[in-house]
Design an enzyme around this catalytic site. Structure first.
Site, PDB file in Angstrom:
ATOM      1  N   CYS A 141      37.578  31.108  51.059  1.00  0.00           N
ATOM      2  CA  CYS A 141      38.866  30.537  51.489  1.00  0.00           C
ATOM      3  C   CYS A 141      39.381  31.383  52.659  1.00  0.00           C
ATOM      4  O   CYS A 141      38.812  32.438  52.973  1.00  0.00           O
ATOM      5  CB  CYS A 141      39.849  30.619  50.333  1.00  0.00           C
ATOM      6  SG  CYS A 141      40.100  32.338  49.806  1.00  0.00           S
TER       7      CYS A 141
ATOM      8  N   HIS B  38      36.703  39.755  44.761  1.00  0.00           N
ATOM      9  CA  HIS B  38      35.874  39.933  43.569  1.00  0.00           C
ATOM     10  C   HIS B  38      34.492  39.320  43.753  1.00  0.00           C
ATOM     11  O   HIS B  38      34.204  38.256  43.217  1.00  0.00           O
ATOM     12  CB  HIS B  38      36.581  39.349  42.343  1.00  0.00           C
ATOM     13  CG  HIS B  38      37.687  40.221  41.842  1.00  0.00           C
ATOM     14  ND1 HIS B  38      38.740  39.756  41.100  1.00  0.00           N
ATOM     15  CD2 HIS B  38      37.888  41.555  41.981  1.00  0.00           C
ATOM     16  CE1 HIS B  38      39.540  40.764  40.807  1.00  0.00           C
ATOM     17  NE2 HIS B  38      39.051  41.864  41.340  1.00  0.00           N
TER      18      HIS B  38
ATOM     19  N   HIS C 234      44.142  40.874  46.767  1.00  0.00           N
ATOM     20  CA  HIS C 234      44.946  40.582  45.565  1.00  0.00           C
ATOM     21  C   HIS C 234      46.369  41.105  45.660  1.00  0.00           C
ATOM     22  O   HIS C 234      47.214  40.718  44.867  1.00  0.00           O
ATOM     23  CB  HIS C 234      44.272  41.209  44.336  1.00  0.00           C
ATOM     24  CG  HIS C 234      42.799  40.960  44.289  1.00  0.00           C
ATOM     25  ND1 HIS C 234      41.866  41.866  44.737  1.00  0.00           N
ATOM     26  CD2 HIS C 234      42.104  39.872  43.888  1.00  0.00           C
ATOM     27  CE1 HIS C 234      40.656  41.359  44.597  1.00  0.00           C
ATOM     28  NE2 HIS C 234      40.765  40.143  44.087  1.00  0.00           N
TER      29      HIS C 234
ATOM     30  N   HIS D 291      44.824  41.026  35.521  1.00  0.00           N
ATOM     31  CA  HIS D 291      44.348  40.699  36.864  1.00  0.00           C
ATOM     32  C   HIS D 291      45.109  41.501  37.913  1.00  0.00           C
ATOM     33  O   HIS D 291      46.331  41.611  37.848  1.00  0.00           O
ATOM     34  CB  HIS D 291      44.504  39.190  37.120  1.00  0.00           C
ATOM     35  CG  HIS D 291      43.707  38.728  38.296  1.00  0.00           C
ATOM     36  ND1 HIS D 291      44.150  38.879  39.592  1.00  0.00           N
ATOM     37  CD2 HIS D 291      42.479  38.158  38.397  1.00  0.00           C
ATOM     38  CE1 HIS D 291      43.241  38.399  40.418  1.00  0.00           C
ATOM     39  NE2 HIS D 291      42.206  37.958  39.709  1.00  0.00           N
TER      40      HIS D 291
ATOM     41  N   GLU E 240      45.998  40.867  40.865  1.00  0.00           N
ATOM     42  CA  GLU E 240      47.060  40.120  41.560  1.00  0.00           C
ATOM     43  C   GLU E 240      48.346  40.131  40.726  1.00  0.00           C
ATOM     44  O   GLU E 240      49.452  40.291  41.261  1.00  0.00           O
ATOM     45  CB  GLU E 240      46.613  38.675  41.826  1.00  0.00           C
ATOM     46  CG  GLU E 240      47.697  37.876  42.541  1.00  0.00           C
ATOM     47  CD  GLU E 240      47.376  36.393  42.658  1.00  0.00           C
ATOM     48  OE1 GLU E 240      46.199  36.037  42.880  1.00  0.00           O
ATOM     49  OE2 GLU E 240      48.316  35.589  42.518  1.00  0.00           O
TER      50      GLU E 240
ATOM     51  N   ASN F  21      39.055  32.709  39.936  1.00  0.00           N
ATOM     52  CA  ASN F  21      38.968  31.322  40.414  1.00  0.00           C
ATOM     53  C   ASN F  21      37.583  30.734  40.159  1.00  0.00           C
ATOM     54  O   ASN F  21      37.456  29.550  39.866  1.00  0.00           O
ATOM     55  CB  ASN F  21      39.418  31.227  41.875  1.00  0.00           C
ATOM     56  CG  ASN F  21      38.349  31.642  42.844  1.00  0.00           C
ATOM     57  OD1 ASN F  21      37.475  30.856  43.179  1.00  0.00           O
ATOM     58  ND2 ASN F  21      38.386  32.884  43.293  1.00  0.00           N
TER      59      ASN F  21
END
Ligand code: SF4
Length: 309
Positions: free
Chosen positions: A12, A41, A74, A124, A126, A224
């Protein structure tokens, strides 16, 4: 064997920017540069950058004085930013702008006095970064049951924000549960979370409908990529999250299997090629790409780098 590739898949704009930040930092400042946490990741990406001179650390006290220091896509908590400032590290912030947008939303709600709910996974990075960016208490909710179990008084002003890489469907269900419990709650539209996550999830749904089995190329650490695998599985198709072609098992396929392939947002296309090459060693392939949404999103490199011409 027939192979159908999801469109879009793989990198992305946030990941492209983060990887390019490290590459450009190495080019412009020379090795080593220090990266706090894996830049994205994916082990292949991390190892490739390590080979070029990037050093990955989990805490800033592992970074020498004055060193070029990159924050991963993140995002980080504000105490990490403060520590970097105090130590006068030369920071390049590769936090994805869409993650920064979540931080900004959260801060705005907190300043306006809302009780903030963050929908996300506790461990996580993030989520750790986002919670550490909000100067007010944040309640973390992972699923519908936890949303239903909240004990804030009925008329509390409430707002929610979300981790960017969750399943859009699951997040929608949690938001619905929050709205049932607290009809006054405000928050962004779930369609607004992240274009790339949304598009890859829509694509894997379409892929699941026209294949016998789905391979998701990505790391087990990638939230994701795992979500893509779960979505394919939820459509009743065997689905496997694999790092590369070596992980493929012959017994998953026969010569008539239609195999769907997609890739998480932090997976380079080279690993998709590697998976296709591994399938081609099993037998002849017919390859096509499913029509899907085209992406043209690009993010500017962080301040402190000179943009490539
Ligand atoms: Fe940014 Fe979305 Fe990519 Fe995460 S998946 S890095 S939020 S563009």
């Amino acid at each position: 064997m027939k192979v159908i590739l999801a469109q879009p898949r793989g990198f992305c704009a946030g990941v492209v920017r983060a990887v390019e930040t490290v590459e450009q930092a190495l080019e412009q400042f020379g090795a080593p540069v220090y990266v706090r946490h894996e830049i994205v990741h994916n082990q292949h990406v991390v190892q490739t950058l390590r080979n070029k001179g990037a050093r990955f650390v989990e805490a800033l006290d592992e970074v020498p004085e004055n060193a070029v220091t990159i924050f991963s896509a993140h995002g980080v908590a504000s105490d990490v930013e403060s520590e970097a400032r105090e130590r006068q590290l030369r920071v390049l912030d590769a936090t994805c702008p869409l993650v920064t947008k979540v931080h900004n939303h959260g801060r705005q709600y907190a300043v306006r006095g809302y009780q903030l709910i963050l929908i996300g996974e506790a461990e996580h990075p993030e989520v750790i970064g986002t919670m550490g960016q909000i100067p007010a208490p944040v309640a973390l909710v992972r699923n519908v049951a936890e949303a239903q179990a909240l004990t804030f008084p009925e008329h509390t002003p409430m707002a929610y924000i979300t981790q960017t890489t969750l399943s859009v469907d699951d997040t929608r269900a949690v938001v619905e549960a929050l709205k049932q419990r607290y009809p006054q709650i405000v928050g962004p539209d779930t369609r607004d979370i992240c274009y790339a996550v949304q598009n890859r999830q829509t694509a894997v749904r379409a892929l699941s409908l026209c294949t016998d089995l789905v391979l998701v190329v990505g790391s087990v650490k990638s939230a994701n990529a795992m979500t893509l695998c779960d979505i394919a599985g939820a459509h009743g198709k065997p689905s496997y999250l694999i790092a590369n072609g070596n992980a493929i098992r012959r017994e998953w396929f026969d010569e008539r299997t239609t195999v769907g392939i997609t890739a998480g947002a932090s997976t380079p296309e080279a690993l998709v090629d590697d998976v296709i090459a591994a399938l081609a060693r099993i037998g002849p392939l017919e390859i096509e790409t499913l029509p899907g949404r085209e992406e043209h999103v690009q993010f500017r490199l962080p301040t402190g780098l000179i943009a490539r011409q």
